[in-house]
Design an enzyme around this catalytic site. Sequence first.
Site, PDB file in Angstrom:
ATOM      1  N   ASP A  13     -38.846 -51.475  17.781  1.00 57.70           N
ATOM      2  CA  ASP A  13     -38.197 -50.372  17.693  1.00 57.70           C
ATOM      3  C   ASP A  13     -37.522 -49.705  18.888  1.00 57.70           C
ATOM      4  OD1 ASP A  13     -39.398 -50.352  14.845  1.00 57.70           O
ATOM      5  OD2 ASP A  13     -41.087 -49.771  15.567  1.00 57.70           O
ATOM      6  N   LYS A  16     -33.018 -52.610  19.211  1.00 60.74           N
ATOM      7  CA  LYS A  16     -32.444 -53.985  19.357  1.00 60.74           C
ATOM      8  C   LYS A  16     -31.067 -54.232  18.607  1.00 60.74           C
ATOM      9  CE  LYS A  16     -36.441 -56.055  18.849  1.00 60.74           C
ATOM     10  NZ  LYS A  16     -37.520 -54.986  18.582  1.00 60.74           N
ATOM     11  N   ALA A  39     -39.943 -56.957  10.604  1.00 66.89           N
ATOM     12  CA  ALA A  39     -38.812 -56.257  11.531  1.00 66.89           C
ATOM     13  C   ALA A  39     -38.054 -55.468  11.039  1.00 66.89           C
ATOM     14  CB  ALA A  39     -38.143 -57.279  12.121  1.00 66.89           C
ATOM     15  N   GLY A  40     -37.313 -54.252  11.446  1.00 68.85           N
ATOM     16  CA  GLY A  40     -36.428 -53.559  10.855  1.00 68.85           C
ATOM     17  C   GLY A  40     -35.454 -53.255  11.810  1.00 68.85           C
ATOM     18  N   HIS A  41     -33.930 -53.720  11.910  1.00 72.79           N
ATOM     19  CA  HIS A  41     -33.239 -53.331  12.544  1.00 72.79           C
ATOM     20  C   HIS A  41     -32.282 -52.204  11.688  1.00 72.79           C
ATOM     21  CE1 HIS A  41     -33.613 -56.351  15.257  1.00 72.79           C
ATOM     22  NE2 HIS A  41     -33.196 -57.272  14.469  1.00 72.79           N
ATOM     23  N   THR A 128     -47.781 -54.807   8.660  1.00 72.30           N
ATOM     24  CA  THR A 128     -46.918 -54.270   7.739  1.00 72.30           C
ATOM     25  C   THR A 128     -47.139 -54.906   6.465  1.00 72.30           C
ATOM     26  OG1 THR A 128     -45.181 -56.231   7.981  1.00 72.30           O
ATOM     27  CG2 THR A 128     -44.834 -54.296   9.569  1.00 72.30           C
ATOM     28  N   ARG A 142     -52.082 -75.868  10.135  1.00 72.33           N
ATOM     29  CA  ARG A 142     -51.091 -76.991   9.560  1.00 72.33           C
ATOM     30  C   ARG A 142     -51.423 -77.189   7.901  1.00 72.33           C
ATOM     31  NH1 ARG A 142     -53.747 -80.439  14.131  1.00 72.33           N
ATOM     32  NH2 ARG A 142     -55.330 -78.826  13.726  1.00 72.33           N
ATOM     33  N   LEU A 331     -31.345 -41.920  25.009  1.00 73.31           N
ATOM     34  CA  LEU A 331     -31.615 -41.175  26.231  1.00 73.31           C
ATOM     35  C   LEU A 331     -31.327 -39.718  25.872  1.00 73.31           C
ATOM     36  CD1 LEU A 331     -32.072 -40.554  29.271  1.00 73.31           C
ATOM     37  CD2 LEU A 331     -29.736 -40.802  29.589  1.00 73.31           C
ATOM     38  N   GLY A 412     -28.171 -45.913  25.999  1.00 69.38           N
ATOM     39  CA  GLY A 412     -27.470 -45.328  24.684  1.00 69.38           C
ATOM     40  C   GLY A 412     -27.828 -43.987  24.624  1.00 69.38           C
ATOM     41  N   VAL A 413     -26.704 -43.212  24.066  1.00 71.97           N
ATOM     42  CA  VAL A 413     -26.809 -41.812  24.072  1.00 71.97           C
ATOM     43  C   VAL A 413     -26.745 -41.079  22.626  1.00 71.97           C
ATOM     44  CG1 VAL A 413     -26.149 -41.303  26.470  1.00 71.97           C
ATOM     45  CG2 VAL A 413     -24.166 -41.820  24.658  1.00 71.97           C
ATOM     46  N   GLY A 414     -26.672 -41.901  21.623  1.00 67.43           N
ATOM     47  CA  GLY A 414     -26.760 -41.664  20.296  1.00 67.43           C
ATOM     48  C   GLY A 414     -26.733 -42.770  19.383  1.00 67.43           C
TER      49      GLY A 414
END
Length: 427
Positions: A13, A16, A39-41, A128, A142, A331, A412-414
């Site tokens: 999280d 990415k 996953a979760g984008h 999950t 296998r 940030l 990253g700022v937002g």
Amino acid sequence: MPAIAIIGAQWGDEGKGKATDLLGSRVDYVVKFNGGNNAGHTVVIGDEKYALHLLPSGILSPNCTPVIGNGVVVDLDVLFEELDGLTARGVDVSKLRISASAHVIPSYNRALDKVTERFLGSRRLGTTGRGIGPTYADKMNRIGIRIQDLFDESILRKKVEGALDLKGQILTKVYNRRAPEVDEIVGELLAHVDRLRPMVCDTGLLLNQALVRDEIVLLEGGQATLLDVDHGTYPFVTSSSATSAGACTGSGIPPNRLDQVIGIIKAYTTRVGEGPFPTELFDDAGAHLSKIGAEFGVTTGRARRCGWYDSVIARYAARVNGVTDFVLTKLDVLTGFDQVPICVAYEVNGVRHDEMPVNQSDFHHAVPIYEYLPGWWEDISECRTFEELPANARAYVERAEELSGARISVVGVGPSRDATIVRHELL
Ligand code: IMP
């Protein structure tokens, strides 16, 4: 031309999806190489917000071919649900390619994942519940079912019979649950076979040929370094290889083709599920990070545990993955604190550890040693160059960089696509 891996440097999280999306318009292939719909984008484009669980985020970039590699485990219902959802919103999904060797998640593995967690009680891992662990276990054991098996019904039936010989017994005799019939599972797996067929190919060959043609291949890691089954905080990990070496195994690209490893790291730390987390906060500061950072799981909706930036973890991630560049995300969430601590080392039973303790129990007892940096109160979400950031925010990034073992190339700022400061171009 390079193969580039994007790897989560903490417990997942880290944002990415945004980093992948930042490069997406310049790359030719985006490959998911591990994990499944655990996953979760979240990708924000203009006013549109897309939550993807299984599909690589490159699916949103029109010029890019999204690939699901052999290292992925695929829930077919989720795959087609996501594809239909995107198609309904006007996204062209026709370029998607899926490895013939990826494994599928049969419904009995979803059932087993959930029932095992219930059975473990206080010793649960906090999975999950999507059947990820049992499906990777079947692969190693296998008795897994692969995408290619779906195209020969008699083989498929034999494989399902073989798997259910064991798994049916576990469901009924260990967990007192109903075992599914072979027909039921075969029917469920074949439900989408005609739609699936044109998407399936030898993706390893496809990607290597692309590299020979000088095209750019981006390998997008699911989960993160500390959730990697070998290098993470075992047993509180996922069941796949989430580090840069896994990018090769899970895609069929050889290690010597991997030119760049981008580690995504949040300006603070979060984790979902159980397991040790040295810088975890249980006070108002933690609640503030959770609220301002909207720290709720994309996949499960669970609240994420929050804590300060941990440079021991960053250095570990840099080392394990060979990180060439860090992308420091969110940030802006750290705005509004008098002081912002950075964990520089741990103390374990009176001994200082500058690197990750080798023993699980030492990591459980690690007490962070903090350096306190002065905070900032200005809104930084409109800053687009490093110089525009307040001096204290710059100093925070520079100190984090000194401690973390690789340069911080992007900040990253937002949440939106353009709320990004590029200090060094990634491509
Ligand atoms: P599983 O992957 O469902 O088996 O869960 C194992 C552990 O990995 C749990 O602690 C999950 O919360 C965690 N996990 C799995 N996928 C993600 C992710 O994408 N982000 C963060 N944590 C994850």
